[in-house]
Design an enzyme around this catalytic site. Sequence first.
Site, short mmCIF file in Angstrom:
data_model
loop_
_atom_site.label_atom_id
_atom_site.label_comp_id
_atom_site.label_asym_id
_atom_site.label_seq_id
_atom_site.Cartn_x
_atom_site.Cartn_y
_atom_site.Cartn_z
N LYS A 1 -7.02 -10.09 -6.36
CA LYS A 1 -8.26 -10.23 -5.61
C LYS A 1 -9.30 -9.18 -6.03
O LYS A 1 -8.96 -8.03 -6.29
CB LYS A 1 -7.95 -10.08 -4.11
CG LYS A 1 -9.12 -10.29 -3.18
CD LYS A 1 -8.67 -10.16 -1.73
CE LYS A 1 -9.82 -10.33 -0.76
NZ LYS A 1 -9.38 -10.18 0.65
N LYS B 1 -13.38 -4.00 -3.48
CA LYS B 1 -14.48 -3.05 -3.47
C LYS B 1 -14.00 -1.62 -3.70
O LYS B 1 -14.79 -0.72 -3.95
CB LYS B 1 -15.27 -3.15 -2.16
CG LYS B 1 -14.48 -2.84 -0.91
CD LYS B 1 -15.34 -3.09 0.33
CE LYS B 1 -14.60 -2.80 1.61
NZ LYS B 1 -13.39 -3.63 1.78
N LYS C 1 0.82 -1.21 0.00
CA LYS C 1 0.00 0.00 0.00
C LYS C 1 0.86 1.26 0.00
O LYS C 1 0.45 2.29 -0.55
CB LYS C 1 -0.95 -0.01 1.20
CG LYS C 1 -2.06 -1.06 1.06
CD LYS C 1 -3.07 -0.95 2.19
CE LYS C 1 -4.21 -1.97 2.01
NZ LYS C 1 -5.23 -1.86 3.06
#
Length: 340
Positions: free
Chosen positions: A203, A206, A115
């Site tokens: 993956k 959302k 990240k």
Amino acid sequence: MNGNKPTIVSGITTTGQLTLGNYIGAIKNFIDLQKDNNLIIFVANLHAITIPIGKEELQGNIKNMIALYYACGLDPNKAIIYVQSDVLELTQLSHILLCNTTVGELSRMTQFKDKSIKMKAENGTEFIPTGLLTYPTLMAADILLYDADLVPVGKDQKQHIELTRNIAERMNNRYQQNVFKIPNDFIPTIGGKIMDLQNPTKKMSKSSNDPKSFIGLLDTPDLVHKKIRAAITDSDGKIAYDPDKKPGISNLLTIYAVLKNITIEAAVKTFTNSDYGQLKTELATTISASLEPIQTKYHQLIKDDTIDQLIAAGAEKARYLANKKLTEIKNIIGLNYKRK
């Protein structure tokens, strides 16, 4: 809380709308687990602010997510469902755990590295929010505050559970008491990780910027069919389960198998004489049929104050348990100066 049942704790971060991946990888398992366990499920809005997110988006996601939890089948009589920021004891425990964790441990977390690189690439600077570094201790607090026995997580979160265990064991040894119960992870054998429809090697997320990459739990049937038709597969033309060589088709078969409650082998057999188009059509129909009752119940909950009442009741139950545990911890480590 039934002392004879295992306690399971988990949550989903309020970044973006809940997806089919969240339902299959987490929520569907919650529904099964609430039958024979003490289930504690939260909406992780404090985790959401570790990276920049707009006020209106965050506020909307919180209530929508709670409503979808219930719409999917979580039962307030069997599980405690609450909003993370409603339990102030959590942030106190997070600080306590942070003081018993090293910078080296936190900086070695794979998610922090990934990240951080993404953040620097997006903003073109060295700006990395501290919340990304300290995220694992907040997650550890989520777990240890309720004496969790099991934590259902995806493979990408397994490292965080290992750190949680290390912190708990370290503090138990330091204070020569069972300050914390040592939790174990739980990874579903099927459907634990649903992949991106446009890039099936990663993956389903959302928070993806590409709406075609995921199925939202509130997507209409038409939208579901469009997204599944556009899902990336391969040019082989053969329906077979092989995540390495055929990640796109394998992902679609996994989704179908989980929603139909059948094995992967049975799913493959169902489409033995079918082509990719037929698989996609049948899968889109199956997804839409699975989402219809969820969407109906969601709209019923969200249109009145039922969801607000459920949120308040869940917070009260969670705070009771959290206060009891935090008081015990403060007594053990000496923060409660009124106790001799």
